[in-house]
Design an enzyme around this catalytic site. Structure first.
Site, PDB file in Angstrom:
ATOM      1  N   ASN A 107      82.530  -0.069 -55.445  1.00  0.00           N
ATOM      2  CA  ASN A 107      81.593   0.254 -56.703  1.00  0.00           C
ATOM      3  C   ASN A 107      82.090   0.787 -57.416  1.00  0.00           C
ATOM      4  OD1 ASN A 107      79.692  -1.463 -55.301  1.00  0.00           O
ATOM      5  ND2 ASN A 107      79.130   0.741 -54.413  1.00  0.00           N
ATOM      6  N   HIS A 129      88.286   0.148 -57.411  1.00  0.00           N
ATOM      7  CA  HIS A 129      87.522  -1.042 -58.306  1.00  0.00           C
ATOM      8  C   HIS A 129      87.366   0.277 -59.528  1.00  0.00           C
ATOM      9  CE1 HIS A 129      86.491  -4.613 -56.249  1.00  0.00           C
ATOM     10  NE2 HIS A 129      88.045  -4.260 -56.701  1.00  0.00           N
TER      11      HIS A 129
END
Ligand code: APR
Length: 237
Positions: A92, A109
């Site tokens: 997330n 990410h």
């Protein structure tokens, strides 16, 4: 089964769903509204930077307006109370783990509240729009992009993640569809090195068959219950 000494947790969009943040592959998910190729690739950014910046401006504002839910709070409690090794690897880009109080968090990410300067490589906490091409606070260049790993780019700190998976005696996947690699392969890597594997998810995922155990339900219910179970077991050690 005795107490665990070395836990790796993987979280996905599902852990933030009850904080009001959209997941990607639900019927009303983010990839229903936008094609990945148009907003989440380096080619998209080169082709239409304003479209990409607008997409992430909206997500940045959404994250700032959201609050951690009981699942984030439970993992923060685990982080504070668990005296073994713990790593929370999240796919997330929100900061809800940190705002709940977790410290041992790794954003594979990237983070939507971080801006990355392509001129000097500096990264800056960023809460406002990038659409108006603000200058980099460090070097002044107009070269800031969202500090997010797009499709076709290498996720962050993979060596660190695989080393942790190789040491883990428990791997827990929370709120992820198991649709995107390398994260979808973590369960196999952990199991190969002897870890027990547990999935906590609203529905069976593409990888459910790879786990020793899958518990189905909302993260806000499953995660607090699981954390109490683990901490109770550690106390009983
Ligand atoms: N509690 C637990 N799980 C939930 C909840 C909830 N309240 N709501 C949804 N889920 C589950 C869904 O059942 C689904 O399996 O969370 C998962 C969300 O899956 P995706 O939308 O595919 O999100 P994610 O797995 O995080 O995607 C991985 O894909 O597009 C890329 O970079 C993006 O990091 C993202 C990656």
């Amino acid at each position: 089964m005795g107490a665990f000494r070395n836990i790796v947790v993987l979280t996905g969009a599902g852990i933030s769903a009850e904080s009001g943040l959209k997941t990607f592959r639900a019927e009303d998910g983010l990839w229903e509204e936008h094609r990945v190729e148009d907003v989440a690739t380096p080619e998209a950014f080169a082709r239409d930077p304003a479209l990409v910046q607008r997409f992430y401006d909206l997500r940045r504002a959404g994250v700032l307006a959201a609050a951690p839910n009981p699942a984030h709070a439970a993992l923060a409690r685990l982080d504070r109370a668990f005296d073994g090794e713990l790593l929370i690897v999240t796919q997330n880009i929100d900061d809800l783990h940190e705002r709940a109080g977790a410290a041992r968090v790794l954003h594979m990410h990237g983070e939507v509240l971080s801006a990355w300067c392509l001129a000097c490589d500096a990264r800056h906490r960023w809460e406002r729009s990038l659409l108006d091409s603000p200058p980099c606070p460090a070097c002044g260049a107009v070269a800031l992009r969202p500090d997010i790993v797009w499709f076709g780019e290498m996720p962050y700190r993979m060596d660190e993640i695989f080393a942790a998976l190789g040491r883990a005696d428990l791997f827990v996947s929370i709120g992820t569809s198991g649709a995107v690699y390398p994260a979808a392969g973590f369960v196999q890597h952990a199991a190969h090195h002897g870890a027990r594997t547990l999935e906590l998810n609203l529905e069976r995922s593409a990888g459910s068959h790879l786990f020793d155990e899958t518990r189905l339900g909302p993260a806000s219910v499953l995660v607090p219950d699981w954390v109490e179970e683990v901490l109770g077991r550690s106390a009983g050690r």
